[in-house]
Structures are given as C-alpha cells and as structure tokens.
Motif scaffolding. Structure first.
Motif, PDB file in Angstrom:
ATOM      1  N   ASN A 545       0.285  -1.176   0.390  1.00 36.40           N
ATOM      2  CA  ASN A 545      -0.121   0.047  -0.219  1.00 36.40           C
ATOM      3  C   ASN A 545       0.412   1.088  -0.336  1.00 36.40           C
ATOM      4  OD1 ASN A 545      -2.362  -1.964   0.126  1.00 36.40           O
ATOM      5  ND2 ASN A 545      -2.264  -1.819   2.241  1.00 36.40           N
ATOM      6  N   THR A 618      -0.606 -11.160   7.703  1.00 41.33           N
ATOM      7  CA  THR A 618      -1.674 -11.485   6.783  1.00 41.33           C
ATOM      8  C   THR A 618      -1.784  -9.298   6.574  1.00 41.33           C
ATOM      9  OG1 THR A 618      -3.401 -10.322   7.990  1.00 41.33           O
ATOM     10  CG2 THR A 618      -3.467 -12.820   8.077  1.00 41.33           C
ATOM     11  N   THR A 619      -2.503  -9.254   5.038  1.00 38.21           N
ATOM     12  CA  THR A 619      -2.784  -7.504   4.684  1.00 38.21           C
ATOM     13  C   THR A 619      -3.388  -7.174   5.792  1.00 38.21           C
ATOM     14  OG1 THR A 619      -2.279  -8.504   1.570  1.00 38.21           O
ATOM     15  CG2 THR A 619      -3.623  -6.563   2.270  1.00 38.21           C
ATOM     16  N   GLU A 620      -4.265  -7.481   6.103  1.00 33.38           N
ATOM     17  CA  GLU A 620      -4.872  -6.685   7.095  1.00 33.38           C
ATOM     18  C   GLU A 620      -4.170  -6.519   8.354  1.00 33.38           C
ATOM     19  OE1 GLU A 620      -8.485  -7.118  10.180  1.00 33.38           O
ATOM     20  OE2 GLU A 620      -8.446  -8.804   8.677  1.00 33.38           O
ATOM     21  N   GLU A 621      -3.354  -7.552   8.788  1.00 32.57           N
ATOM     22  CA  GLU A 621      -2.287  -6.903   9.837  1.00 32.57           C
ATOM     23  C   GLU A 621      -1.223  -6.125   9.415  1.00 32.57           C
ATOM     24  OE1 GLU A 621      -2.269 -11.317  12.664  1.00 32.57           O
ATOM     25  OE2 GLU A 621      -1.108 -11.548  10.740  1.00 32.57           O
ATOM     26  N   SER A 623      -1.398  -3.674   7.582  1.00 32.96           N
ATOM     27  CA  SER A 623      -2.650  -1.940   7.237  1.00 32.96           C
ATOM     28  C   SER A 623      -2.941  -1.922   8.107  1.00 32.96           C
ATOM     29  CB  SER A 623      -3.245  -2.781   6.030  1.00 32.96           C
ATOM     30  OG  SER A 623      -2.544  -3.363   4.832  1.00 32.96           O
ATOM     31  N   LYS A 626      -5.496   3.568   8.386  1.00 29.74           N
ATOM     32  CA  LYS A 626      -6.418   2.938   6.971  1.00 29.74           C
ATOM     33  C   LYS A 626      -5.790   4.900   6.477  1.00 29.74           C
ATOM     34  CE  LYS A 626     -11.149   3.677   5.798  1.00 29.74           C
ATOM     35  NZ  LYS A 626     -12.206   3.605   5.456  1.00 29.74           N
ATOM     36  N   ASN A 647      -7.620   0.871  10.735  1.00 28.49           N
ATOM     37  CA  ASN A 647      -8.940  -0.170  10.074  1.00 28.49           C
ATOM     38  C   ASN A 647      -9.736  -0.397  10.749  1.00 28.49           C
ATOM     39  OD1 ASN A 647      -6.760   0.085   7.618  1.00 28.49           O
ATOM     40  ND2 ASN A 647      -5.902  -1.787   7.096  1.00 28.49           N
ATOM     41  N   ASN A 648      -9.778  -0.033  11.978  1.00 29.56           N
ATOM     42  CA  ASN A 648     -11.199  -0.682  12.347  1.00 29.56           C
ATOM     43  C   ASN A 648     -11.874   0.656  13.093  1.00 29.56           C
ATOM     44  OD1 ASN A 648      -9.898   0.711  14.078  1.00 29.56           O
ATOM     45  ND2 ASN A 648      -9.275  -0.726  15.985  1.00 29.56           N
TER      46      ASN A 648
END
Length: 665
Positions: A545, A618-621, A623, A626, A647-648
C-alpha cells in the motif's frame, strides 16, 4: 502447580545448590564468576565474608519455608534445620573463619551485610520456628552484638532502610534493646517515599517498589507493625492494596515476567506479591487461582530451562549467564533472591492461594483486544495483548540512559537487548550528532563564550540513546512522553523527541515528533530476535500500500516494522553479545539522516507489531492505519500533529499541545 509442587521445586533447587556442601561443617559457597560481579581478585577479606553470607542467607529464602513445612527435611543427607542453625551461629559469632566483621572494624560506610540482615530477619519474623527458636539463650547472646551493631549501622537511602527496620524490629520483638527513635525515623522515611498507585520512589521506579516496599513491609506489618506502629502500618497496608489492583498486568498470559529495571538476576522476586496479597488484613480482590497461576508460571519460565543454570545454581543473567545485564553489587549467590515467592509456604494449607483452581483471569475473556493500565504516579503504562499473550511495561519517568529503564517498551516475550553504539538499538531511539562542532570536539557554545567544556569527539561519533524519559500523561487514549536525547549543557531544548503511543492489538502505532536542532542521524529499533541454536532470523523487506515494511522471524516469534512517514529507509543489523537469550541476534530498525544546519521539526509515523506464533502476516495485520493526515497546525493551535484513522475505524488526534508544560519525571 500445587503446594506439593512448590515444595518439590524448593528441594530440587537446594539439591543442586548443596552439591557444594560435603558435610554439615562445610560453609555454603558457590564458584566465583569472572567479570564485574564481586568478589574481585585481591578483594579484601570482608568481601568474601559478604559473598558467603549472601549465599547462606539467600538460599534460606528456599530453605526457611521448607523447614517451616517439614522441620526434618534433608537435602543430600544434611538436615537443613541443623545446617542453617549452625552456620548462622558461626556467621554472627566472632572467632569463626566465616564470621562477619563488625561495622567499627570497617571504614564507615554502608555494606552488603545490611541487605542480607534484612533478608534473613524478614524470613525469621515470618517463620521464627525455623532456626531462631532452636538457639539457647547463651547462643543468642553470643550473636547479639553482631546483629545489633549491623541493625543500628549506617544505611543508604530509601529501600535499604527496610533492611534496618526489619532487623531492629526482630530484635525488639524478641526483647532486646534497640534505638526506638532510629526505628521510627527509618519507618517515617520509608512511608514518605510512597508516590501513589501503591508505588514507592527507588532511584527511578522499578521492581524494588514491589518486592521490598510491599513484600518485605507487609511481612513486617503482620509480624510486628500491627502491634507496635499501627498508624505507619496502615500506610503500608493501603499502598499494598493499591498495588494489588495492577500487579497481574505485569505478567504475560503464561505467567512470564518482564525483564525490566536493575537487578535482573532476581527475576521472579516480584512474584512474591502474590502470596503477600493473602497476608493482607482485608480479603484481597485478587483472584487466588489466577495469582497462583502467574506465580507458578513465572518460576517455570526459568527453572524449566537448563541454560538458566550456571554451576548448578541460577545464573547471573536472565535466561542464562550474561555479563552485560548484571550489576557489580551481585555475586554468585545473589540470584537466589528470585525465590522470594516461596513465602507462599508460610500460608496455611487452607489459604485460597492453595485451594483455588488455577485460571487465566482476565486473559480468558480478553480475546484479541489489548488491556491497558495507566499508573500516572510512577509514570508507567501496562499493556496486556490478548492477541499475543504478552504483557508490556511502557516507562515514562526515567532519569538516565540505562537500558534497564530507558527502552520505549519492555515485553515479556521479547527481552531487551543492550545498547549498540553503531545504531539500531532495540526498542530505542538512537541518536548520533552530525553537527560539525561535535565532530571537531568543540563545545557548542565556544564561539559565543570562549569557554570550553569536555566534549569528546570520538564519543560524539557513537549512537546514544535517550538520557531522560518524561511522562506527559494520557489524553484521548494516547500516551504522551518525551525522550531527551542530550543533557545540559549541550541540551537546552534542541534534542527532544516527543512521543505519542497508540496501542493496537499486538503492537503500537508511533506518531513521534523530532525536535532535533542540528545535523543528526536517528534510528528506531524494534524488539531484538535471538539466533537460537545458531539459526539466524529470517528477514523480509517489501512494500505494501505504498508503505515500506520489514519483518523478522524466528521459531515462535515475529516482528514487523511499517514506515508510514518521516523515515529514509528500513534496515536490519546483526548484534553480538547484546541479547538475553543468545550471543547473536537480529534487530530491524528505521533510519533517517538530516544534514541541514537547522533541520525542521518532523513527524515520524510507524507501526511496530509482534507475534508469538509462526503464522504468516496477513495484509490486514500489516495495514493497521487506514488513513493519516499531517496537521501543520492542530485545531488547538499546536504545531505539527496528525490525524490517524485505523482500519478498525477508530480515529485519533495526535496533538502535542503544551507538552513541555506537562512533563513529569
């Protein structure tokens, strides 16, 4: 672990220690470890007496509770009760080869003997039936001069007064004359050090506040203070109750203790707070099953590792023998103080500490969230990461550059590393001046005043870490601190990094503001990863990203560093002889270099993540942020802050408004 397990563990540790005892006549001594610990070669005789007394007294931390449980207990065919009775008598009576000198026979100062007297008579106040009751009146009188003179002798500031208090109190309780005014003076001094939240000032805030100011004094309270000094005792009682509200947050889910503050080789002595909780007057709010689980887990963290032992006794280090992390006031017998939690054997068998079923307390419902406890008086934030099972200590009031205290964060499962003069120090901002005046060795004010100060150009070419850490409070769920990278006269206000910590599951978002006035280099290191069994950490660098990321991995542990703003590059260094677990380790870090004569203030935005498993990131971890926005002027009219959206969907306004006016240390 049940009560029987504790008894068996105490016997196991003493069996290894007593390999150095051939018969009841043999004094207990351990091999001297070369290096900076004592006694050094050619040390005066009293230093050897001190090391012998320390080995005898600190192993009694295990032996005393064992004798209390079973007066007939033997180790290697030697009856412990008879052994310690004999050798304490020889230690305190003149004419024996290992008897202690009297204070008047030494230069007037404070000595390690005072510390060991405190440790011994704390145990004897709690468990007088172990050896003291066995002495005849004649034998007690033989020992009295030595004990009395050391009890009344000069002590050092704050925590050492407790040693004199305990010894004086023991004498008074058993009918011997003491200076009552001196005892009361020591008590008032100790009470004055209470700072709030159950914490006491001890040079800087550290584990001594728990192990001495709470554990020793609670034992004193129940055995002496309640009867003789109830008002002062009530101060101690209240502070202990406050401490119990936060004590569990210092430990990882499996009971791991954090490698933090000095006297690292004492390791689990802070776990002594758990049995003490069940010695308080009022029923503690602490869950008994959780307390024993954490107490047990902290012991198993070490005694289950063979590398923990050196010469069959606990090593002078953390997980193993490590010179860099011990102090020169320690000797081979010093680590036995880690068995202070065995005062639990003084609790009756029907105590909740023994009868409750072990459980994991808060961790059972924490899930992947992170629990935070802010202790504003000692300037500490405690974080329990449900996602990783780790616990962290984030310090905010540190007076000097010492890796025992000055790290940005301490984690139970990622023990700290020593400082690296080449940069990349773990969990620190490392600063190196590129100011030509420093490189020449000039005083920065020379051309204004014509005066010089000692300014070592070689030293200025090394990376240094923060000289002070300041606590500036918590606002809107953001912890604010300041790292002062240089002291006066070369400081002024030109060497400050303003810190803002946003806790996230398994890590932290750092939004820090550099106010470094002249040319410099800077690194920000993550936790170090040891190279276990000679296997190097696996390092990966990539982009996600639009952000630079570097990760490091060993079996069962991983770290990730994400650079969002303000850094030139991410890198990794291999360190030698700095890690608690291995001779070689890897540290990933961020790096920047600014060569303007007057560099601008800058924000540095990073995410530092950790894992305690082998799953892929993971990509979520990777990132957690946001969006972010740099605010040159905040809504409160403060220079250079940021709006951070996670992101949350949580949003944070990092605002350094009036931070210099909020500093406490």
């Amino acid at each position: 672990m049940t009560r029987e397990h504790y008894i068996e563990l105490a016997k196991y540790m003493l069996t290894r220690a007593f390999k150095y005892v051939d018969s009841i006549e043999t004094p207990l001594t351990f091999p001297i470890i070369p290096g900076k610990t004592y006694p050094q070669p050619n040390a005066p005789n009293w230093r050897y007496r001190s090391a012998e007394f320390e080995a005898l007294e600190r192993t009694f931390t295990l032996a005393g509770p064992l004798i209390h449980v079973d007066p007939e207990v033997e180790i290697n065919n030697i009856k412990l009760r008879d052994y310690y009775k004999l050798h304490f008598y020889r230690t305190f009576t003149p004419g024996n080869s290992n008897s202690l000198p009297l204070p008047e026979n030494l230069p007037d100062s404070n000595y390690q003997f005072t510390c060991e007297f405190g440790g011994l008579f704390k145990t004897l106040l709690l468990l007088p039936d172990t050896v003291w009751s066995l002495y005849s009146e004649s034998e007690k009188n033989d020992m009295l001069e030595c004990i009395t003179k050391w009890a009344h002798h000069r002590t050092t500031q704050n925590n050492w007064r407790i040693f004199n208090i305990v010894t004086l109190s023991f004498l008074k309780k058993h009918g011997y004359p003491i200076d009552d005014d001196l005892l009361k003076s020591h008590l008032l001094w100790v009470a004055s050090y209470h700072s709030g939240d159950g914490w006491y000032l001890e040079q800087t805030y550290n584990y001594y506040s728990i192990s001495l100011f709470i554990v020793y004094t609670t034992i004193w309270n129940r055995t002496f203070g309640d009867d003789y000094y109830p008002e002062i005792g009530s101060i101690i009682e209240e502070s202990a109750k406050k401490l119990m509200k936060c004590i569990t947050s210092f430990f990882g889910r499996n009971g791991y203790i954090n490698m933090w503050s000095r006297s690292i080789c004492y390791r689990t002595w802070v776990s002594g707070a758990f049995p003490v909780a069940f010695m308080l007057k009022e029923q503690t709010e602490l869950d008994a099953g959780w307390a024993r689980r954490l107490c047990s887990g902290s012991l198993l963290q070490f005694v289950s590792r063979e590398e923990f032992f050196c010469n069959d006794v606990p090593s002078l280090g953390f997980y193993g023998q490590k010179e860099y992390m011990v102090q020169n006031y320690s000797c081979s017998g010093s680590p036995f103080l880690m068995f202070l939690p065995f005062i639990c054997l003084a609790l009756p068998e029907d105590s909740p500490f023994w009868t409750a079923t072990e459980n994991e307390g808060m961790w059972e419902t924490l899930g992947e969230d992170s629990n935070k406890v802010v202790l504003k008086h000692p300037g500490l934030m405690l974080v329990n990461h449900g996602k990783t099972g780790t616990s962290e200590i984030i310090p905010g009031k540190v007076y000097y550059d010492d890796p025992n205290y000055s790290k940005l964060t301490y984690n139970t499962h990622f023990p700290w590393e020593d400082q690296n003069p080449l940069g990349g120090t773990s969990m620190e901002y490392s600063f190196r001046s590129q100011d030509p005046r420093d490189l020449r060795g000039d005083d920065v004010n020379f051309y204004l005043t014509g005066l010089t100060v000692d300014n070592d150009s070689e030293e200025n070419q090394r990376y240094t870490t923060s000289q002070n850490m300041l606590f500036n409070g918590v606002e809107n769920d953001i912890l604010y601190r300041q790292a002062i990278m240089r002291r006066p006269p070369n400081n002024g206000v030109g060497y400050i990094i303003d810190l803002a910590d946003i806790t996230i599951p398994g890590g932290v978002i750092r939004v820090d503001r550099s106010r470094l006035a002249f040319e410099y280099e800077l690194t920000l290191g993550h936790f170090g990863l040891p190279h276990l069994a000679g296997k190097k950490a696996e390092i990966k660098s990539f982009e996600l990203n639009g952000n630079q990321i570097i990760t490091a991995k060993i079996e069962g542990r991983q770290v990730a560093l994400i650079s969002y703003y303000g850094w030139d590059k991410l890198d990794c260094m291999t360190h030698n002889n700095r890690n608690a677990e291995a001779d070689e380790s890897s540290v990933i870090f961020a790096y920047k270099k600014r060569m303007q004569k007057n560099p601008p203030m800058e924000l540095m935005i990073t995410a530092l993540l950790h894992k305690t498993d082998d799953t892929e990131w993971t990509t979520e971890e990777l990132s957690p942020i946001k969006n972010f926005q740099i605010n040159e002027i905040s809504a409160t009219m403060s220079p250079l802050g940021a709006t951070i959206e996670l992101n949350n969907e949580k949003k944070y306004e990092v605002d350094f408004k009036d931070i210099d006016g909020k500093k406490t240390c």
